[in-house]
Scaffold this active site. Structure first.
Site, PDB file in Angstrom:
ATOM      1  N   GLN A   1       7.164 -15.870  11.641  1.00 49.72           N
ATOM      2  CA  GLN A   1       6.641 -14.657  12.366  1.00 49.72           C
ATOM      3  C   GLN A   1       5.107 -14.717  12.480  1.00 49.72           C
ATOM      4  O   GLN A   1       4.662 -13.830  13.308  1.00 49.72           O
ATOM      5  CB  GLN A   1       7.152 -13.273  11.825  1.00 49.72           C
ATOM      6  CG  GLN A   1       6.392 -12.917  10.814  1.00 49.72           C
ATOM      7  CD  GLN A   1       6.952 -11.394  10.137  1.00 49.72           C
ATOM      8  OE1 GLN A   1       8.141 -11.539   9.437  1.00 49.72           O
ATOM      9  NE2 GLN A   1       6.301 -10.350  10.439  1.00 49.72           N
TER      10      GLN A   1
ATOM     11  N   HIS B   1       4.109   1.354   2.124  1.00 52.95           N
ATOM     12  CA  HIS B   1       5.412   0.498   1.725  1.00 52.95           C
ATOM     13  C   HIS B   1       5.953   1.489   0.597  1.00 52.95           C
ATOM     14  O   HIS B   1       7.243   1.602   0.482  1.00 52.95           O
ATOM     15  CB  HIS B   1       4.724  -0.641   0.848  1.00 52.95           C
ATOM     16  CG  HIS B   1       4.515  -1.737   2.066  1.00 52.95           C
ATOM     17  ND1 HIS B   1       2.776  -2.207   2.004  1.00 52.95           N
ATOM     18  CD2 HIS B   1       4.935  -2.356   3.037  1.00 52.95           C
ATOM     19  CE1 HIS B   1       2.806  -2.933   2.803  1.00 52.95           C
ATOM     20  NE2 HIS B   1       4.112  -3.185   3.294  1.00 52.95           N
TER      21      HIS B   1
ATOM     22  N   HIS C   1       0.630  -1.176  -0.023  1.00 58.46           N
ATOM     23  CA  HIS C   1      -0.138   0.104   0.041  1.00 58.46           C
ATOM     24  C   HIS C   1       0.766   1.202  -0.096  1.00 58.46           C
ATOM     25  O   HIS C   1       1.978   1.284  -0.136  1.00 58.46           O
ATOM     26  CB  HIS C   1      -0.924  -0.118   1.274  1.00 58.46           C
ATOM     27  CG  HIS C   1      -0.367  -0.171   2.520  1.00 58.46           C
ATOM     28  ND1 HIS C   1       0.454   0.673   3.046  1.00 58.46           N
ATOM     29  CD2 HIS C   1      -0.244  -1.235   3.312  1.00 58.46           C
ATOM     30  CE1 HIS C   1       1.027   0.289   4.252  1.00 58.46           C
ATOM     31  NE2 HIS C   1       0.655  -0.995   4.339  1.00 58.46           N
TER      32      HIS C   1
ATOM     33  N   GLY D   1       9.396   1.108   8.564  1.00 58.01           N
ATOM     34  CA  GLY D   1       8.273   1.928   8.927  1.00 58.01           C
ATOM     35  C   GLY D   1       8.222   2.064  10.182  1.00 58.01           C
ATOM     36  O   GLY D   1       8.429   1.033  11.003  1.00 58.01           O
ATOM     37  N   LYS D   2       7.916   3.297  10.703  1.00 59.95           N
ATOM     38  CA  LYS D   2       7.738   3.745  12.078  1.00 59.95           C
ATOM     39  C   LYS D   2       6.335   3.093  12.658  1.00 59.95           C
ATOM     40  O   LYS D   2       6.252   3.330  13.915  1.00 59.95           O
ATOM     41  CB  LYS D   2       7.884   5.164  12.392  1.00 59.95           C
ATOM     42  CG  LYS D   2       9.261   5.702  12.394  1.00 59.95           C
ATOM     43  CD  LYS D   2       9.156   7.153  12.825  1.00 59.95           C
ATOM     44  CE  LYS D   2      10.629   7.932  12.550  1.00 59.95           C
ATOM     45  NZ  LYS D   2      10.526   9.247  13.597  1.00 59.95           N
ATOM     46  N   LYS D   3       5.580   2.842  11.782  1.00 62.28           N
ATOM     47  CA  LYS D   3       4.313   2.293  12.181  1.00 62.28           C
ATOM     48  C   LYS D   3       4.587   0.799  13.224  1.00 62.28           C
ATOM     49  O   LYS D   3       3.781   0.803  14.115  1.00 62.28           O
ATOM     50  CB  LYS D   3       3.457   1.919  11.263  1.00 62.28           C
ATOM     51  CG  LYS D   3       1.690   1.668  11.725  1.00 62.28           C
ATOM     52  CD  LYS D   3       1.018   1.448  10.624  1.00 62.28           C
ATOM     53  CE  LYS D   3      -0.014   0.379  11.088  1.00 62.28           C
ATOM     54  NZ  LYS D   3       0.671  -1.323  10.963  1.00 62.28           N
TER      55      LYS D   3
ATOM     56  N   SER E   1      -1.761  -3.118   5.814  1.00 65.63           N
ATOM     57  CA  SER E   1      -2.387  -4.227   5.068  1.00 65.63           C
ATOM     58  C   SER E   1      -3.551  -4.460   5.819  1.00 65.63           C
ATOM     59  O   SER E   1      -4.438  -5.041   4.983  1.00 65.63           O
ATOM     60  CB  SER E   1      -1.315  -5.357   4.985  1.00 65.63           C
ATOM     61  OG  SER E   1      -0.148  -4.844   4.733  1.00 65.63           O
ATOM     62  N   ARG E   2      -3.416  -4.517   7.020  1.00 61.42           N
ATOM     63  CA  ARG E   2      -4.812  -5.127   7.885  1.00 61.42           C
ATOM     64  C   ARG E   2      -6.002  -4.138   7.663  1.00 61.42           C
ATOM     65  O   ARG E   2      -7.135  -4.608   8.011  1.00 61.42           O
ATOM     66  CB  ARG E   2      -4.442  -5.201   9.255  1.00 61.42           C
ATOM     67  CG  ARG E   2      -3.611  -6.239   9.784  1.00 61.42           C
ATOM     68  CD  ARG E   2      -3.319  -6.435  10.954  1.00 61.42           C
ATOM     69  NE  ARG E   2      -2.206  -7.538  11.002  1.00 61.42           N
ATOM     70  CZ  ARG E   2      -1.999  -8.098  12.346  1.00 61.42           C
ATOM     71  NH1 ARG E   2      -2.825  -7.837  13.487  1.00 61.42           N
ATOM     72  NH2 ARG E   2      -1.210  -9.096  12.350  1.00 61.42           N
TER      73      ARG E   2
HETATM   74  O1  PAF Z   1       7.081  -5.304   8.493  1.00 59.75           O
HETATM   75  C1  PAF Z   1       7.075  -6.603   7.983  1.00 59.75           C
HETATM   76  O2  PAF Z   1       6.389  -6.464   6.560  1.00 59.75           O
HETATM   77  C2  PAF Z   1       7.671  -7.793   8.118  1.00 59.75           C
HETATM   78  O3  PAF Z   1       7.711  -7.947   9.553  1.00 59.75           O
HETATM   79  C3  PAF Z   1       9.228  -7.644   7.789  1.00 59.75           C
HETATM   80  C4  PAF Z   1      10.238  -6.707   8.406  1.00 59.75           C
HETATM   81  C5  PAF Z   1       9.076  -7.659   6.163  1.00 59.75           C
HETATM   82  C6  PAF Z   1       9.813  -9.381   8.043  1.00 59.75           C
HETATM   83  O4  PAF Z   1       9.114 -10.209   7.487  1.00 59.75           O
END
Ligand code: PAF
Length: 286
Positions: A57, A33, A30, A149-151, A188-189
């Site tokens: 993650q 990014h 979006h 990003g700082k978000k 994205s959410r």
């Molecule tokens: O912020 C993200 O999109 C993810 O946590 C990252 C930094 C690409 C790692 O998978």
């Protein structure tokens, strides 16, 4: 723009470039990014963007399988911005000892305890997964600059610690949070929110703003400010994970003497978990 899937092909392509700026993403791009990509372009003549939905993650109760994968649309956006390489590795390229079922033989980074509070408290292992994949991607791309990003303030903090503590030869550049005209942080959410929820979602940043204003007016009882904001959001129908006033440098609970502060919030609206934060400078208590 070239689309690359293997580390070997990436290395071959990047060997021709002296200065590389890198933006790691999980795709579903979006404007937030794209702002990071534009920032990367200011720092190097070659920009690499990775798109990798990192299984490490995601928690067991988080929906890895349904994470939006929008490669074609993402590549169109990146092409328009003049990105040089889009790196889209497979899971086995990133995790060679992944047997298709579990990641038990995978070597991981153990982040410091600050990774277990705030978002880490409800997402155990999340920052282990982030730190591990980011280190791997840094090793693959070998950039001079990487943009985050700082978000995702806690993520940024942990990655800065990763770079500092592991002596990684690169600079982290932090991009400001991009917002909708309603002030809702781009994420994205947001795509999961219904029309009505999207309007309601601005309550989170408004609650954080009120905390900031009260702190700037000289209220130093930070726990009470956190509780009041939590109560307000709960009454508005949110399921609050945390509202926390922290030192922007250490992410530890803010002390009345601290000046560089950040108020962070994470809460669920319906099924969608949103996060946001505001950095601010408070007057220290004399
Ligand atoms: O912020 C993200 O999109 C993810 O946590 C990252 C930094 C690409 C790692 O998978």
């Amino acid at each position: 723009m070239q689309l690359i899937h293997s580390v070997q092909a990436l290395r071959d392509a990047l060997s021709a470039h002296a200065d590389i700026a890198f933006v790691p993403t999980m795709g579903n791009l979006h404007a937030g990014h794209l702002h990071l990509v534009a920032l990367a372009k200011q720092h190097a003549s070659c920009v690499v963007v990775s798109i990798f939905v990192n299984p490490l993650q995601f928690g067991a109760n988080e929906d890895l399988a349904n994470y939006p994968r929008t490669l074609e649309a993402d590549c169109e956006k990146l092409q328009q911005l003049g990105v040089n390489y889009v790196f889209v590795p497979t899971v086995s390229e990133v995790y060679p000892d992944f047997d298709g079922v579990n990641l038990h033989q995978t070597m991981t980074i153990q982040p410091p305890p600050i990774a277990n509070v705030l978002c880490g408290a409800t997402r155990p292992g999340h920052f282990m997964g982030v730190a591990t994949v980011v280190l791997k991607l840094f090793n693959m791309v070998q950039p001079q600059v990487a943009v985050f990003g700082k978000k995702d303030f806690q993520q940024l903090h942990i990655i800065q610690a990763l770079v500092r503590q592991f002596n990684l030869p690169l600079t982290i550049v932090a991009g400001e949070t991009m917002r909708e005209s309603s002030n809702l942080a781009m994420s994205s959410r947001n795509g999961y929110l219904s029309f009505a929820e999207k309007t309601q979602a601005t309550q989170l940043i408004r609650a954080l703003k009120e905390v900031e204003e009260k702190a700037l007016q000289g209220q130093h009882d930070y726990v009470s400010l956190e509780q009041a904001a939590t109560q307000q959001l709960t009454q508005q129908g949110w399921q609050v994970d945390y509202v926390a006033i922290r030192s922007a440098q250490t992410l530890l609970p803010a002390m009345p003497q601290d000046t560089q502060l950040v108020v962070l919030g994470a809460a669920k609206l319906g099924k969608t978990r949103l996060i946001d934060n505001i950095e601010f400078c408070a007057k220290p208590l004399k």
